[in-house]
Design a protein around this motif. Sequence first.
Motif, short mmCIF file in Angstrom:
data_model
loop_
_atom_site.label_atom_id
_atom_site.label_comp_id
_atom_site.label_asym_id
_atom_site.label_seq_id
_atom_site.Cartn_x
_atom_site.Cartn_y
_atom_site.Cartn_z
N GLY B 109 0.80 -1.22 0.00
CA GLY B 109 0.00 0.00 0.00
C GLY B 109 0.83 1.27 0.00
N ARG B 110 0.36 2.24 0.80
CA ARG B 110 1.00 3.56 0.81
C ARG B 110 2.44 3.49 1.30
N THR B 111 2.69 2.59 2.25
CA THR B 111 4.06 2.45 2.77
C THR B 111 5.01 2.06 1.64
N LEU B 112 4.59 1.08 0.84
CA LEU B 112 5.43 0.62 -0.26
C LEU B 112 5.64 1.73 -1.29
N VAL B 113 4.56 2.46 -1.59
CA VAL B 113 4.65 3.55 -2.58
C VAL B 113 5.65 4.61 -2.12
N MET B 114 5.52 5.02 -0.85
CA MET B 114 6.40 6.07 -0.34
C MET B 114 7.86 5.60 -0.28
N LEU B 115 8.05 4.35 0.16
CA LEU B 115 9.42 3.82 0.20
C LEU B 115 10.03 3.76 -1.20
N THR B 116 9.21 3.38 -2.18
CA THR B 116 9.69 3.30 -3.56
C THR B 116 10.08 4.69 -4.07
N ILE B 117 9.24 5.70 -3.76
CA ILE B 117 9.55 7.06 -4.20
C ILE B 117 10.84 7.55 -3.54
N MET B 118 11.02 7.20 -2.27
CA MET B 118 12.25 7.60 -1.57
C MET B 118 13.47 6.90 -2.13
N LEU B 119 13.34 5.60 -2.42
CA LEU B 119 14.47 4.88 -3.00
C LEU B 119 14.82 5.43 -4.39
N ALA B 120 13.78 5.83 -5.14
CA ALA B 120 14.03 6.41 -6.47
C ALA B 120 14.79 7.72 -6.32
N ALA B 121 14.40 8.52 -5.32
CA ALA B 121 15.11 9.79 -5.09
C ALA B 121 16.57 9.52 -4.74
N PHE B 122 16.80 8.52 -3.91
CA PHE B 122 18.17 8.12 -3.54
C PHE B 122 18.96 7.71 -4.78
N ALA B 123 18.32 6.89 -5.63
CA ALA B 123 19.01 6.34 -6.80
C ALA B 123 19.30 7.39 -7.86
N VAL B 124 18.55 8.49 -7.86
CA VAL B 124 18.77 9.56 -8.84
C VAL B 124 19.71 10.63 -8.28
N ASN B 125 19.51 10.95 -7.01
CA ASN B 125 20.21 12.08 -6.40
C ASN B 125 21.73 11.87 -6.30
N ILE B 126 22.13 10.72 -5.80
CA ILE B 126 23.57 10.49 -5.60
C ILE B 126 24.32 10.46 -6.94
#
Lengths: 203, 143
Positions: B109-126
């Motif tokens: 659910g929402r937990t998975l969606v938010m974690l995915t968005i955060m991991l995507a930010a991590f994977a793009v930002n660094i």
Amino acid sequence: VVAAEATIATGVERGRGGRFSNWVVHPAVVPVVLVAAALMLAAVVSKKAWAVDFLHVVCGAAWTTVDLFMGFVIGPIMGRMPIPARMELSKRLMPVMLVLMPTLVVGTLVGGWQLAGMSGNLDTSSQAHPYVVAAVVVVAVMALIALAILEPANLVILLELRRPQPRGEIIGTLMKRFIYTSGVTGAMQVATLILMTRLATLH
Amino acid sequence: MPENSASSAASRTASKLPPIEAIAVASMALILAGGVIFASYLPRQVSMVQIVPFVAAAWGLILVNLGLLSRLKGYAWGTFFRVLRWLLLVYLTEAAMFEFIVVYNHARGRTLVMLTIMLAAFAVNIPLLVSYFVGRYRSLEPS
């Protein structure tokens, strides 16, 4: 997984010397890291507490030891070495660190998260939960320093050292980042040791 | 050109560049702060009111950085993209490993969606941060 990082500089520096002479890290390490990643995932899906614990303890202990050793033993020794010797050591040491550290960090985090879940320490009602949250805060600080401050400097220094005439001023400026952050990293690693030993003896 | 004057010129040029590095570090700090909030709630459902501002601000800063990057002139774009593609491979793979662990541990659910968005930010930002940094120093090469 992380060894792909070893090839980052390939495209940047290709064009001089032999087939792999311009690779920052020899591509032979890629299979080694792929095997490490496969073992991490195997430990997780095996659902065996021993395998996950082994992964977490081995990677975590190596991470902490290498960090403290580099910051408080190798760092000061390097600082007293003549500049050409320092550059030679950095040229050989940094490619190893570029591959080793991310692999250890991923192994530690994957193993630690899985272990916390399996042992019920992630549950907010668990007496271990505050320690787990504190460990996450410590890891967050170390990740910020390692990924956002040290990794860019590490890569630039590596590429600089491969130039026929490395620019000493740039290397010197960037090396200061390692000196300034070593105290924080050391404190975080000691905090990790305290938190982990406390966690291990709670039950 | 002597090396010292070349490096001084490099330093002057560096000071004129936009604060992309500082913005990327701030974005990374927001992502990590979001991660700490997640860890303090799991396995319960995380309050979106608490987590969304962190994630939105982190992505906002990434977009600001992309905007600043697109306006750079005389920058070593070749180096930037060569470094970026490898780093994206590394960090997307790392993020995929973490995502696997999250899904494997029944986040939904929402937990998975938010974690995915955060991991995507991590994977793009660094990768953006490191590539920019390497490109910046490559741009400062004395001609």
